[in-house]
Enzyme design. Sequence first.
Site, short mmCIF file in Angstrom:
data_model
loop_
_atom_site.label_atom_id
_atom_site.label_comp_id
_atom_site.label_asym_id
_atom_site.label_seq_id
_atom_site.Cartn_x
_atom_site.Cartn_y
_atom_site.Cartn_z
N LYS A 1 0.85 -1.20 0.00
CA LYS A 1 0.00 0.00 0.00
C LYS A 1 0.89 1.24 0.00
CE LYS A 1 -3.36 2.57 2.86
NZ LYS A 1 -4.31 2.55 3.99
N ASP B 1 -2.65 10.03 4.12
CA ASP B 1 -4.04 9.66 4.23
C ASP B 1 -4.78 10.65 5.12
OD1 ASP B 1 -6.48 8.45 4.30
OD2 ASP B 1 -5.85 6.69 5.47
N LYS C 1 -10.25 12.55 8.45
CA LYS C 1 -9.82 12.02 9.75
C LYS C 1 -9.78 13.16 10.76
CE LYS C 1 -6.68 8.31 8.32
NZ LYS C 1 -7.41 7.17 8.90
N ASP D 1 1.41 5.98 5.80
CA ASP D 1 0.45 5.11 5.12
C ASP D 1 1.02 4.49 3.83
OD1 ASP D 1 -1.98 3.94 5.61
OD2 ASP D 1 -3.14 5.40 4.44
N ASP E 1 -12.21 7.15 3.60
CA ASP E 1 -11.03 6.83 4.41
C ASP E 1 -10.65 5.35 4.30
OD1 ASP E 1 -8.92 7.29 6.06
OD2 ASP E 1 -10.10 7.42 7.92
N GLU F 1 -9.51 3.84 1.85
CA GLU F 1 -8.95 4.02 0.52
C GLU F 1 -7.91 2.98 0.14
OE1 GLU F 1 -7.76 5.36 3.13
OE2 GLU F 1 -5.63 4.99 2.85
N ARG G 1 -7.68 -0.24 0.46
CA ARG G 1 -8.20 -1.43 -0.25
C ARG G 1 -8.56 -1.09 -1.70
NH1 ARG G 1 -12.89 -1.94 4.15
NH2 ARG G 1 -11.18 -1.04 5.35
N1 BES Z 1 -4.51 4.24 6.88
C1 BES Z 1 -5.67 3.94 7.61
C2 BES Z 1 -5.46 2.85 8.66
C3 BES Z 1 -4.53 3.18 9.79
C4 BES Z 1 -5.02 3.69 10.97
C5 BES Z 1 -3.18 2.94 9.69
C6 BES Z 1 -4.18 3.97 12.01
C7 BES Z 1 -2.32 3.22 10.73
C8 BES Z 1 -2.82 3.74 11.90
C9 BES Z 1 -6.79 3.46 6.67
O1 BES Z 1 -6.77 3.97 5.39
C10 BES Z 1 -8.08 3.84 7.29
O2 BES Z 1 -8.30 5.00 7.47
N2 BES Z 1 -8.90 2.86 7.61
C11 BES Z 1 -10.15 3.09 8.23
C12 BES Z 1 -11.15 2.12 7.66
C13 BES Z 1 -12.58 2.40 8.03
C14 BES Z 1 -13.05 3.68 7.41
C15 BES Z 1 -13.42 1.24 7.57
C16 BES Z 1 -10.00 2.89 9.72
O3 BES Z 1 -9.26 2.00 10.13
O4 BES Z 1 -10.60 3.65 10.47
ZN ZN Z 2 -4.91 4.61 4.69
ZN ZN Z 3 -7.82 5.84 5.29
#
Ligand code: BES
Ligand code: ZN
Ligand code: ZN
Length: 496
Positions: free
Chosen positions: A263, A268, A275, A286, A345, A347, A349
């Site tokens: 990834k 992000d 966020k 990220d 968010d 993103e 995947r």
């Molecule tokens: N990059 C984040 C995941 C992340 C969170 C990595 C904290 C490192 C530390 C990812 O893109 C994300 O924001 N995921 C969301 C998914 C949700 C919207 C289903 C998440 O984990 O909140």
């Molecule tokens: Zn992310």
């Molecule tokens: Zn994200």
Amino acid sequence: MKFSVSTGDVTKAKSDLMMVLVNKEFAKDQNFKTLDKKLGTLLTQLLKRENFEGKWGQSKVVISHKKIPALYAGVFGLGDKDKIEYECLRKAGGRISKIASQLKTKKITLGLKFGNLALKDPAKIAQALGEGLILATYEFLRYKKKSKNSFYLEEVSLIIDDSKKISFLKKGFEKAVALGAGIFLARDLINTTANHMTPMELSRSARGLKGVKTRILGSAEIKRLKMGSYLGVAQGSKNPPAFIEMHYKPSGKSKTHVALVGKGITFDSGGLSLKPPKQMETMKDDMSGAAAVIGLMSVISRLAPKVEVWGYVAAAENMPDASAIRPGDIITSMKGKTIEVLNTDAEGRLTLIDAMTYAQKRKPTYMIDCATLTGACLVALGDRISGIMGNDEKLIESLISCGKDAGEKMWQLPLAEDYKDELKSPIADYKNVGSGYGGTITAGLFLQEFVEPKVKWAHIDIAGPSWSDKSRDYESIGGTGVLVRTYAEFLERLSK
Ligand code: BES
Ligand code: ZN
Ligand code: ZN
């Protein structure tokens, strides 16, 4: 860092610090006995006073008063012989490296008797020890000058008791030096801030790697390939996307083909599903999955595995520009499936599936993707353990075992079919998020929809271990470069 290996009397070595590695039975260790004798039993006396028992991490350094050529002499405890794992040696290397720095010593000698360890593979012993010694010297200096006081280890000579093992140990140290460089690159890429580490810049770092053919695809080509899901994420940023592919071919013939997908979200923000500020602070990390793949590829010719390896990164920035994808928008992936993007968010995947579809056109034997994919993985496993899922138990087991030797812990989560319904959309083939619970698993299930049945696939969620909040044995604050070592070990085992 330079390494040398020899046999002989440890107390005769010329260096700044002479350290013997012992276990709980240190009183019987020949290196310890010789050293203690030369120092007029000073060590025995002090160790008794200070309750040194050779437990893991216990150490003592004394001034040698010219009784041996080295200025300082010391012992380092590795603990119970049977409990000493490769990771203990890596951590020991890290701690010794820091001791050497504090003493401002450039050159150290380490004494090790093989009888002190139950571990069998001499190359891996040297590799782990070397990795710890090297990794602990990492500093990220792009934005700040080196502090005047830092004085880092340059030369390590290891003295052992079995000359037949010398060549293996040397090979192990060579591997440590190579991996050290790959991990340093990965850490630098992660630590560089997102205003500098754009998708374009990330793609530049993948160019010109020794023994690797790299191709970068720009927006126009990405469009031509119909990577609509990846483009959907990228469209909210002024920094255009860059698709990176890297190819390593071994000199001999190989039937095994490994695809590594990382990834590569250079920042992000969450996109329009923005966020909260606190959670955004470290989101330059990220692209840690991409950093692992690029870090590994940067040294792969030195590791020289006997399998074909392709690396893929769909690099993009997730931003809430006026042209950004909106919650509710529907996009079409390269595979032709439609996706309702309910949360911008989620993103990672969306970029991964198009990279995976692209990677599978070449019919890999194994496809492993790694990603800072879900905050839920941090909730489930904490920040030191990665989540692993996939469609092939043997592959998962092997990766977990490689991770154990590499000091990169992973824990398998179930890709339970029970939760698949959560990804159903009333108006598209899928939606990009589940209900909220079990977010790491629903993310894994989403990815699985884009895996061809014949491909052995594993997904590693590194949201926790990609980043370290504090300096540890051989880690410093910031990007860790996690998975470079596990991947190297995996490729080495495939080569046997
Ligand atoms: N990059 C984040 C995941 C992340 C969170 C990595 C904290 C490192 C530390 C990812 O893109 C994300 O924001 N995921 C969301 C998914 C949700 C919207 C289903 C998440 O984990 O909140
Ligand atoms: Zn992310
Ligand atoms: Zn994200």
